[in-house]
Design a protein around this motif. Structure first.
Motif, PDB file in Angstrom:
ATOM      1  N   ALA A 143      30.080  14.541 -20.356  1.00 16.43           N
ATOM      2  CA  ALA A 143      31.689  14.459 -21.235  1.00 16.43           C
ATOM      3  C   ALA A 143      30.819  14.471 -22.755  1.00 16.43           C
ATOM      4  O   ALA A 143      31.548  15.360 -23.617  1.00 16.43           O
ATOM      5  N   MET A 144      29.486  14.328 -22.646  1.00 19.41           N
ATOM      6  CA  MET A 144      29.237  13.360 -24.209  1.00 19.41           C
ATOM      7  C   MET A 144      28.593  14.827 -24.803  1.00 19.41           C
ATOM      8  O   MET A 144      28.676  15.260 -25.751  1.00 19.41           O
ATOM      9  N   TRP A 145      28.246  15.682 -23.943  1.00 13.38           N
ATOM     10  CA  TRP A 145      27.221  16.415 -24.477  1.00 13.38           C
ATOM     11  C   TRP A 145      28.040  17.816 -25.176  1.00 13.38           C
ATOM     12  O   TRP A 145      28.510  18.587 -26.155  1.00 13.38           O
ATOM     13  N   GLY A 146      29.496  17.790 -23.843  1.00  9.68           N
ATOM     14  CA  GLY A 146      30.882  18.259 -24.469  1.00  9.68           C
ATOM     15  C   GLY A 146      31.327  18.563 -26.043  1.00  9.68           C
ATOM     16  O   GLY A 146      31.452  19.409 -26.695  1.00  9.68           O
ATOM     17  N   ALA A 147      31.316  17.318 -25.731  1.00  8.27           N
ATOM     18  CA  ALA A 147      32.053  16.484 -27.091  1.00  8.27           C
ATOM     19  C   ALA A 147      31.039  17.064 -28.330  1.00  8.27           C
ATOM     20  O   ALA A 147      31.874  17.314 -29.350  1.00  8.27           O
ATOM     21  N   ALA A 199      32.364  34.572 -18.277  1.00  2.00           N
ATOM     22  CA  ALA A 199      32.251  34.132 -19.098  1.00  2.00           C
ATOM     23  C   ALA A 199      33.284  35.465 -19.617  1.00  2.00           C
ATOM     24  O   ALA A 199      33.511  35.241 -20.719  1.00  2.00           O
ATOM     25  N   TYR A 200      32.539  36.680 -19.561  1.00  2.00           N
ATOM     26  CA  TYR A 200      32.798  37.442 -20.610  1.00  2.00           C
ATOM     27  C   TYR A 200      34.614  37.609 -20.638  1.00  2.00           C
ATOM     28  O   TYR A 200      34.664  38.079 -21.708  1.00  2.00           O
ATOM     29  N   PHE A 201      35.205  37.944 -19.384  1.00  2.00           N
ATOM     30  CA  PHE A 201      36.689  38.113 -19.508  1.00  2.00           C
ATOM     31  C   PHE A 201      37.116  36.908 -20.057  1.00  2.00           C
ATOM     32  O   PHE A 201      38.185  37.363 -20.651  1.00  2.00           O
ATOM     33  N   GLY A 202      36.990  36.204 -19.485  1.00  2.00           N
ATOM     34  CA  GLY A 202      37.209  35.430 -20.346  1.00  2.00           C
ATOM     35  C   GLY A 202      37.323  34.911 -21.739  1.00  2.00           C
ATOM     36  O   GLY A 202      38.549  34.367 -22.566  1.00  2.00           O
ATOM     37  N   THR A 203      36.468  35.185 -22.430  1.00  2.00           N
ATOM     38  CA  THR A 203      35.666  34.857 -23.511  1.00  2.00           C
ATOM     39  C   THR A 203      36.931  36.282 -23.863  1.00  2.00           C
ATOM     40  O   THR A 203      37.189  35.909 -25.635  1.00  2.00           O
ATOM     41  N   LEU A 227      28.183  25.960  -8.164  1.00  2.00           N
ATOM     42  CA  LEU A 227      28.425  26.282  -9.561  1.00  2.00           C
ATOM     43  C   LEU A 227      28.812  27.649  -9.669  1.00  2.00           C
ATOM     44  O   LEU A 227      29.701  27.821 -10.902  1.00  2.00           O
ATOM     45  N   ALA A 228      27.979  28.285  -9.255  1.00  2.00           N
ATOM     46  CA  ALA A 228      28.800  30.036  -9.389  1.00  2.00           C
ATOM     47  C   ALA A 228      30.015  30.089  -8.838  1.00  2.00           C
ATOM     48  O   ALA A 228      30.329  30.624  -9.468  1.00  2.00           O
ATOM     49  N   VAL A 229      30.133  29.529  -7.963  1.00  2.00           N
ATOM     50  CA  VAL A 229      32.080  29.401  -7.784  1.00  2.00           C
ATOM     51  C   VAL A 229      32.692  29.017  -8.694  1.00  2.00           C
ATOM     52  O   VAL A 229      33.702  28.851  -9.021  1.00  2.00           O
ATOM     53  N   GLY A 230      32.401  28.380  -8.903  1.00  2.00           N
ATOM     54  CA  GLY A 230      32.868  26.738  -9.927  1.00  2.00           C
ATOM     55  C   GLY A 230      33.160  27.152 -11.209  1.00  2.00           C
ATOM     56  O   GLY A 230      33.893  27.111 -11.841  1.00  2.00           O
ATOM     57  N   SER A 231      31.725  28.489 -11.583  1.00  2.00           N
ATOM     58  CA  SER A 231      32.169  28.970 -12.930  1.00  2.00           C
ATOM     59  C   SER A 231      33.170  30.109 -12.766  1.00  2.00           C
ATOM     60  O   SER A 231      33.959  31.011 -14.289  1.00  2.00           O
ATOM     61  N   ILE A 232      34.493  30.376 -11.965  1.00  2.00           N
ATOM     62  CA  ILE A 232      35.953  31.188 -12.211  1.00  2.00           C
ATOM     63  C   ILE A 232      36.468  30.493 -13.716  1.00  2.00           C
ATOM     64  O   ILE A 232      37.270  31.246 -14.257  1.00  2.00           O
ATOM     65  N   VAL A 233      36.442  28.384 -13.773  1.00  2.00           N
ATOM     66  CA  VAL A 233      36.381  28.306 -15.250  1.00  2.00           C
ATOM     67  C   VAL A 233      36.245  28.560 -16.066  1.00  2.00           C
ATOM     68  O   VAL A 233      37.687  28.885 -17.211  1.00  2.00           O
ATOM     69  N   HIS A 234      35.837  29.822 -15.690  1.00  2.00           N
ATOM     70  CA  HIS A 234      34.865  30.466 -17.623  1.00  2.00           C
ATOM     71  C   HIS A 234      35.879  31.387 -17.493  1.00  2.00           C
ATOM     72  O   HIS A 234      36.107  31.767 -18.768  1.00  2.00           O
ATOM     73  N   LEU A 235      37.313  31.561 -17.170  1.00  2.00           N
ATOM     74  CA  LEU A 235      37.744  32.751 -17.375  1.00  2.00           C
ATOM     75  C   LEU A 235      39.242  32.242 -18.258  1.00  2.00           C
ATOM     76  O   LEU A 235      40.237  33.235 -18.857  1.00  2.00           O
ATOM     77  N   TYR A 236      38.934  30.541 -18.383  1.00  2.00           N
ATOM     78  CA  TYR A 236      39.932  30.371 -19.685  1.00  2.00           C
ATOM     79  C   TYR A 236      38.702  29.318 -20.112  1.00  2.00           C
ATOM     80  O   TYR A 236      38.122  27.959 -20.175  1.00  2.00           O
ATOM     81  N   PRO A 237      38.343  29.766 -21.518  1.00  2.00           N
ATOM     82  CA  PRO A 237      36.828  29.283 -21.591  1.00  2.00           C
ATOM     83  C   PRO A 237      37.398  27.992 -22.427  1.00  2.00           C
ATOM     84  O   PRO A 237      36.711  28.070 -24.076  1.00  2.00           O
ATOM     85  N   HIS A 238      38.546  26.855 -22.401  1.00  2.00           N
ATOM     86  CA  HIS A 238      37.974  25.801 -22.692  1.00  2.00           C
ATOM     87  C   HIS A 238      36.900  24.301 -22.450  1.00  2.00           C
ATOM     88  O   HIS A 238      37.094  24.841 -21.151  1.00  2.00           O
ATOM     89  N   VAL A 239      36.239  24.117 -23.417  1.00  2.00           N
ATOM     90  CA  VAL A 239      35.175  23.486 -23.311  1.00  2.00           C
ATOM     91  C   VAL A 239      35.218  22.762 -22.623  1.00  2.00           C
ATOM     92  O   VAL A 239      34.561  22.178 -20.849  1.00  2.00           O
ATOM     93  N   LEU A 284      37.743  21.814 -20.554  1.00  2.00           N
ATOM     94  CA  LEU A 284      38.411  21.579 -18.316  1.00  2.00           C
ATOM     95  C   LEU A 284      37.482  22.154 -18.063  1.00  2.00           C
ATOM     96  O   LEU A 284      36.527  21.922 -16.540  1.00  2.00           O
ATOM     97  N   ASN A 285      36.553  23.064 -18.917  1.00  2.00           N
ATOM     98  CA  ASN A 285      35.346  23.474 -17.885  1.00  2.00           C
ATOM     99  C   ASN A 285      34.241  22.364 -17.714  1.00  2.00           C
ATOM    100  O   ASN A 285      33.429  22.292 -16.414  1.00  2.00           O
ATOM    101  N   VAL A 286      34.643  21.231 -18.779  1.00  2.00           N
ATOM    102  CA  VAL A 286      33.403  19.769 -18.421  1.00  2.00           C
ATOM    103  C   VAL A 286      33.941  18.823 -17.757  1.00  2.00           C
ATOM    104  O   VAL A 286      33.652  19.223 -16.338  1.00  2.00           O
TER     105      VAL A 286
END
Lengths: 450, 209, 203
Positions: free
Chosen positions: A369-373, C50-54, C122-134, C136-138
């Motif tokens: 969380a802190m890295w992201g922030a 990540a490409y499509f999301g960005t 992680l590879a499957v979870g990276s689907i969240v990159h489709l909306y690159p809000h930092v 949300l991704n964290v």
């Protein structure tokens, strides 16, 4: 730790101080750092030092009455000191906020600590001083030197003094102290803990004696120079900043020499790992030690520091070290020591296991969380638009941090929950028992740990 | 004697070990601190730099008491974005009367080194008593007690100024004797605002923007 | 996984990893097969998302979205893929290097297979990159990461044939490496950006 979770919550919901000065973020956060560093950290260090110095020297403590006095004096000083901070006594220097009466009190207690510790070593029955005692010894000597110089001040009233140093000079002295408080208290002292409890718990000797020697002296020499990496791009001489950066990078070598020593020592362990929660904590603490001692030098590089300085990244670094390394190895040591001292098995290995995952999860969540922030903050603060003006207002960036603060609060809550479980588990382990006195063992071979 | 055999002796002798550790650990400090700390900086103040008045000193001591440095820095780095946002970068000469220094290490809130004159006294008053009344998304704690506490209610301002004078701050006898009068009828809030408005007035020796 | 290790087994990897671990231990796939039939395709997922999301949403760091030109996004995604590849391969190689110390299998194929399975969530979870809000991704990827760590602890003793104790120790050593690699990535990234090698954010 509870104070830490509370201030984390205050960053999300700022009105929960209810208008009370004692709960106000500034004072409470200062009380938090004082309590975890000097309450939790130092107590763990003195306690384990007193235990392991006896075992490694094969004698009882020198001046046990003084040892008890040190215990009571230290607890009183820190508890009352924290209260004084909440009441508004503040010397204004980080990790040295206790005002001069408390500075004197802790100095006196520390002298007592030194007398008991070195006195025990002086009357040892083995020839060589074991390595864990070098690190505890360095802790005692160097922290004393740092504290005395940095706390030099002219008292005005009971609760107010003025630092002998001012401005940029004060900054340089402060971070000589501040960085090496981390170096010798949080790193060096806990390495003393590691060098005793890791071989003990894993029933393996230290992997390389020669490496230990080189690592120790390089560590003591190099760490001191790293202070100015807290002052990159500040109003201090360029040569000092560069020197601090270079020495911080060199510091990687002795830090990791110790890491390798630890990992290789434990790699030969077989047997009771599955049934013994203590070693899991110590082993993972090593992993976070590696992370923190790598991240530190990396953050000391000026081109990284440009982004990270003043951001949450620094906080993430502190806590991945403090939670992942210091707290985890302390927990492991407690799980080892308390059953031994009580003469009874740990009340619940299952609870200890749950604690392990809570601690690990909490630490990882906190760090990420802190890295992201922090990276977001660094990038956003430095962003310029096409006209060369600042792109994002400070307030906008600050507002963007709120979700991360919430995550960090949850991470802290997880970590605290685990610690509470441990406290309960250990309390049940000792319930109704008296501490057993274990006679020092017969000497088996020159320099072998007890 | 080889290094290994030197260590062999040190690890068999408590006193030598203590001395060795002290010697080795003192080197870095001496090289880094002595050249800087031994300079006499009091002759190096910039024109208009900041000997704090009694009211400003009281405000500064309250800033320390409340640990404002926990969230606010007072150090503008020589980076383009930072200078654009906060003003001219901070110079060492501006801090000669800062005991202790308050550069801070974290910006939960903005840097304050050149906050002087940026906001009106009224804005500061509202902001300190309830930050969210002027900055809705603010997470700064509120400091309502500053408005109800009298400045220097412990009556130590003269002792403090005398102590600072001993440490080299050029307070005159008139400054010190006139201090309580300067604080007459003022609250802690007035003192803090006076301190905030004084910050950065030397402007790093550069003309005001 | 009776006959082959491939990305088509992803369902089993996510929901019945124990079976997969046992199958790999029994079958001992070759490095080439692990990489070209499984890991490579898994590794392509995050940069693709990540490409499509960005391109669609821009980078969202909690303030206004930052839209980047296509060449920049493409370059970043290629470098992202390269970083994942390096991370994946280096983890497996380091595991193989550690194997002697921990009495583990020294087969590169097994090490690659282990790291592929550990990285699969992680590879499957990276689907969240489709909306690159930092944030949300964290929020999504941290629990996923902890799950990956769990898979490492669970799978290593089986796949590399160590005892449970040595396995735990080796897994912890690998985690130390992975944490260091992760933070190095952060450091290298910001250092490069600060030198002008990176998206134009005007620093």
């Amino acid at each position: 730790m509870t104070a830490g979770v509370y201030v984390a919550a205050e960053l999300v919901w700022p009105t929960i101080d209810w208008g009370l000065p004692a709960l106000s973020f500034g004072r409470l956060r200062t009380a938090h750092t004082t309590l975890v560093l000097f309450g939790f950290g130092v107590s763990a260090l003195i306690g384990t030092a007193f235990y392991s110095v006896q075992r490694t020297s094969h004698v009882r403590l020198f001046a046990p009455g003084l040892a008890w006095a040190v215990f009571y004096a230290w607890q009183a000083a820190i508890v009352l000191g924290a209260v004084s901070i909440l009441a508004g006594w503040n010397a204004g220097k980080e990790y040295a906020e206790l005002e001069w009466p408390f500075d004197l009190a802790i100095t006196a207690a520390w002298v007592g600590f030194a007398i008991v510790f070195f006195g025990t070593i002086a009357k040892r029955k083995v020839d060589a001083i074991y390595i864990s005692n070098w690190f505890y010894g360095a802790l005692i000597i160097v922290v004393a030197m740092l504290h005395i110089v940095n706390s030099l001040a002219l008292p005005v009233t009971a609760g107010k003094s003025y630092s002998l140093f001012a401005g940029a000079q004060d900054a340089v002295v402060q971070w000589w102290y501040g960085h090496n408080a981390v170096g010798f208290l949080l790193t060096g002292g806990f390495l003393g803990m590691l060098y005793y409890f890791l071989p003990k718990q894993s029933e393996q000797p230290i992997w390389s004696y020669r490496l230990s020697i080189i690592a120790f002296w390089a560590f003591v020499y190099t760490y001191i120079w790293a202070g100015p990496h807290h002052l990159h791009y500040h109003a201090v001489p360029e040569w000092l900043q560069s020197l601090g950066m270079v020495m911080s990078l060199i510091l990687l070598a002795p830090s990791w020499a110790t890491l390798v020593n630890g990992i290789m020592t434990v790699s030969g362990a077989a047997g009771k790992l599955k049934t013994d929660p203590a070693l899991k904590f110590i082993v993972l603490a090593l992993a976070f030690y590696g992370l923190a001692t790598f991240e530190g030098p990396m953050l000391a590089i000026k081109s990284v520091n440009v982004f990270s300085h003043f951001t949450e990244w620094t906080i993430g670094h502190v806590h991945s070290g403090a939670l992942g390394w210091n707290a985890l190895i302390t927990f492991g040591t407690f799980y080892f020591l308390v059953p031994r001292l009580a003469g009874a098995p740990l009340y619940s290995a299952r609870l200890a296991n749950i604690h392990f995952w809570l601690a690990l999860g909490g630490t990882i969540l906190y760090a990420l969380a802190m890295w992201g922030a922090g990276v977001s903050q660094g990038v956003l603060w430095l962003s310029l638009d096409e006209l060369g003006e600042v792109r994002f207002s400070f307030n906008d960036v600050m507002a963007a941090m709120r979700p991360y603060y919430l995550l960090r609060f949850l991470a802290g809550l997880m970590f605290l929950a685990g610690a509470v479980l441990m406290a309960w588990n250990l309390a049940r382990t000792v319930a109704g028992r008296r501490t057993i006195l274990v006679a020092p063992p017969a000497i088996v071979g020159a320099g072998a740990p007890a | 004697m080889s290094w290994l055999s030197l260590h062999h002796r040190l690890e068999r002798h408590t006193g030598l070990l203590i001395f060795g550790i002290l010697l080795v650990s003192a080197i870095g400090g001496m090289v880094q601190l002595l050249p800087i700390v031994s300079e006499d900086t009091h002759g190096h103040g910039l024109p208009g730099s900041m000997l704090y008045s009694a009211l400003e000193l009281e405000g500064r001591d309250i800033y320390i008491r409340e640990s404002c440095s926990t969230c606010h820095t007072q150090q503008i780095r020589p980076l383009l974005a930072e200078v654009k946002r906060y003003g001219p970068y901070s110079r060492a000469e501006e801090f000669v009367y800062d005991r202790p220094f308050l550069w801070g290490s974290k910006r939960t809130g903005p840097d304050l080194h050149r906050i002087g004159g940026r906001y009106s006294d009224v804005w500061h008053r509202l902001h300190l008593i309830d930050p969210r009344s002027v900055v809705p998304a603010s997470i700064m704690p509120a400091y309502p007690w500053l408005a109800t506490n009298a400045a220097d209610h412990r009556g130590s301002i003269q002792a403090r100024m005398r102590a600072l004078a001993k440490l080299g701050h050029p307070y005159t006898a008139v400054d010190i004797s006139g201090a309580p009068a300067g604080l007459e009828g003022k609250t802690e809030l007035d003192a803090v605002i006076a301190y905030l408005q004084s910050m950065g007035r030397s402007n790093g020796g550069q003309a005001q923007p | 996984m009776p006959a082959r290790f491939s990305i088509l087994q992803i369902g089993k990897v996510l929901f019945a990893p124990g079976e997969v671990f046992n199958a790999i231990a029994a079958e001992s796939p070759s490095a080439g097969r692990v990489f070209f039939r499984g890991a490579l395709w898994l590794g392509l997922l995050p940069p693709l998302f990540a490409y499509f999301g960005t391109m669609e949403f821009g980078w969202r760091l909690g303030v206004e979205p930052v839209y980047l030109p296509q060449e920049t996004v493409l370059a970043i995604c290629v470098i992202y893929f390269a970083a994942l590849l390096i991370g994946f391969l280096s983890s497996a190689i380091i595991a193989r290097w550690m194997a002697a110390t921990y009495d583990a299998s020294q087969s590169l194929g097994r090490c690659l297979a282990l790291m592929a399975i550990v990285g699969a969530p992680l590879a499957v979870g990276s689907i969240v990159h489709l909306y690159p809000h930092v944030f949300l991704n964290v929020l999504v990827l941290v629990p996923v990461l902890i799950w990956c760590m769990y898979l490492l602890y669970r799978g290593l003793p089986v796949v590399l044939g160590t005892g449970p104790n040595r396995g735990m120790l080796m897994a912890s050593a690998l985690i130390a490496y992975l944490l260091v690699a992760l933070v190095s990535l952060l450091g290298i990234m910001v250092a490069l950006w600060g030198s002008g090698i990176g998206p134009r954010i005007g620093t």
